[in-house]
Write a protein that holds these residues in place. Structure first.
Motif, short mmCIF file in Angstrom:
data_model
loop_
_atom_site.label_atom_id
_atom_site.label_comp_id
_atom_site.label_asym_id
_atom_site.label_seq_id
_atom_site.Cartn_x
_atom_site.Cartn_y
_atom_site.Cartn_z
N GLY A 88 0.74 -1.18 0.17
CA GLY A 88 0.00 -0.03 -0.03
C GLY A 88 0.94 1.27 -0.10
N ILE A 89 0.46 2.26 0.60
CA ILE A 89 1.07 3.58 0.44
C ILE A 89 1.24 3.82 1.98
CG2 ILE A 89 0.88 6.12 -0.17
CD1 ILE A 89 1.32 4.27 -2.45
N VAL A 90 2.58 4.28 2.28
CA VAL A 90 3.13 4.68 3.63
C VAL A 90 3.05 6.12 3.65
CG1 VAL A 90 5.39 4.27 3.27
CG2 VAL A 90 4.57 4.11 5.54
N ILE A 132 -2.21 9.99 4.86
CA ILE A 132 -3.00 9.69 3.53
C ILE A 132 -3.67 8.44 4.36
CG2 ILE A 132 -2.99 8.15 1.55
CD1 ILE A 132 -0.26 9.65 0.97
N GLY A 133 -5.17 8.56 4.26
CA GLY A 133 -6.22 7.73 5.07
C GLY A 133 -7.23 7.09 3.97
N GLY A 157 5.77 8.45 -4.34
CA GLY A 157 6.70 7.40 -4.89
C GLY A 157 6.33 6.07 -5.07
N LEU A 158 6.41 5.48 -6.42
CA LEU A 158 5.97 4.15 -6.60
C LEU A 158 7.17 3.26 -7.04
CD1 LEU A 158 2.68 4.57 -8.66
CD2 LEU A 158 2.92 4.01 -6.32
N GLY A 210 4.05 10.31 0.40
CA GLY A 210 4.01 8.91 0.74
C GLY A 210 4.62 8.18 -0.51
N ALA A 211 4.66 6.89 -0.24
CA ALA A 211 5.34 5.84 -1.13
C ALA A 211 4.65 4.72 -1.05
CB ALA A 211 6.86 5.85 -0.65
#
Length: 334
Positions: free
Chosen positions: A122-124, A132-133, A144-145, A189-190
């Motif tokens: 997921g995204i941290v 980010i919720g 960042g992916l 986020g990443a």
């Protein structure tokens, strides 16, 4: 009668001695038999996620099965499946989407064991940062992916569900350093998983938050699987079964004796930080088990989930052909 009894007793002892000698002789022959060398390609650098593997090696469980495992490390999570498929390694670990993609390209790979039962990707973000919720919280953020195909696909999928497009975000490729860049406040986020990005940020004294794709409508599936080269599997079924028996023992022992399991890991990879790996273990431990393991034991591959994943990849035109997951994954070596 006494004389006859003594004769019978001597005869019986002679038989016992002969049997004992024979058993010892057989044991010596077995002990002298050369170990089968098995090349194991890790998907990434060692961590507590691999503690069962290193515990099995340290406790001699592989040797008990007549196997010597050469554990090879990597810094590129996408390489293992191609190395196994090309026969440069006999077995290894990889992500099911990459395994399906490799099989679609004609590589001979076969998933034989689920390391994790769920997809925790997921995204941290940081709670005192972007926090980010939900998918909608991604709008206007710098994210960042990783280059992993499934990461890109699932991210796009949840964006669609949130009514967003990539044009509404700033998306960059940080390689596999996204978590660190979130900690440095260079990214909002990443891509992240509990045992790496989340554990790393938490160990550094930060308060990370992981919004998992599956909680935003993304697919759930066994996140990491042990794979074998297809030709190797056909010719060496008993070796693979022995490897998985030993691995199961290692996993069970490490769960019951976590301190000893951690010692085995750190002895094999002394550069690792114990505190960080203990945080990793706390995050990764629950991922090994699920409804399927209650009925079928550790390593169970949920074929229905894997078929759903294969269909998803085909619909998204990642796979050129419609793949039968049963041709790429199996539970028969467990």
């Amino acid at each position: 009668m006494r004389s006859q009894s003594r004769v019978l007793s001597r005869a019986f002892l002679g038989v016992v001695a002969a049997v004992s000698f024979g058993a010892a002789g057989l044991h010596a022959v077995a002990a002298d038999k050369p170990l089968i060398k098995l090349r194991y390609q890790q998907a990434f650098a060692p961590s507590a996620a691999d503690m069962g593997l290193y515990t099995a090696a340290a406790k001699g469980y592989f040797k008990d099965e007549g196997i010597e495992v050469d554990i090879r490390r990597s810094q590129d999570a996408s390489n293992a499946v191609f190395m196994v498929g090309a026969g440069e390694a006999d077995i290894g670990a990889s992500y099911p989407p990459d395994i399906l993609l490799a099989a679609d390209k004609g590589l001979s790979v076969l998933g034989i064991w689920a390391k994790f039962q769920v997809n925790p990707l997921g995204i941290v973000s940081l709670t005192d940062g972007a926090n980010i919720g939900s998918a909608k919280d991604l709008a206007g953020k710098k994210i960042g992916l990783t280059p992993l195909p499934i990461d890109q696909l699932l991210f796009d999928f949840v964006l669609e569900k949130g009514g967003l497009t990539r044009k509404q975000l700033d998306i960059v490729n940080p390689g596999f350093n996204g978590g660190q860049m979130v900690g440095e406040r260079k990214l909002d986020g990443a891509s992240g998983v509990p045992w790496y990005e989340v554990a790393g940020l938490r160990t550094a004294g930060m308060n990370p938050k992981l919004l998992q794709y599956r909680d935003m409508g993304g697919l759930d599936f066994p996140f990491m699987a042990i794979i074998a080269n297809g030709q190797y599997a056909k010719a060496n079924a008993e070796t693979l079964k022995g490897f998985l028996r030993a691995l199961r023992k290692g996993e069970d022992y490490a769960k019951q004796h976590p301190a000893e399991g951690m010692d085995a890991l750190l002895k094999a990879a002394p550069a690792l930080d114990r505190k960080r790996q203990e945080a990793t273990l706390a995050a990764v431990g629950p991922l090994r088990e699920g409804p399927g393991t209650v009925s079928h034991g550790l390593g169970y591959l949920d074929m229905a989930q894997l078929q759903q994943l294969a269909d998803f990849l085909y619909e998204r035109k990642v796979l050129k052909t419609k793949v039968d997951a049963a041709n790429v994954f199996t539970n028969r070596y467990r």
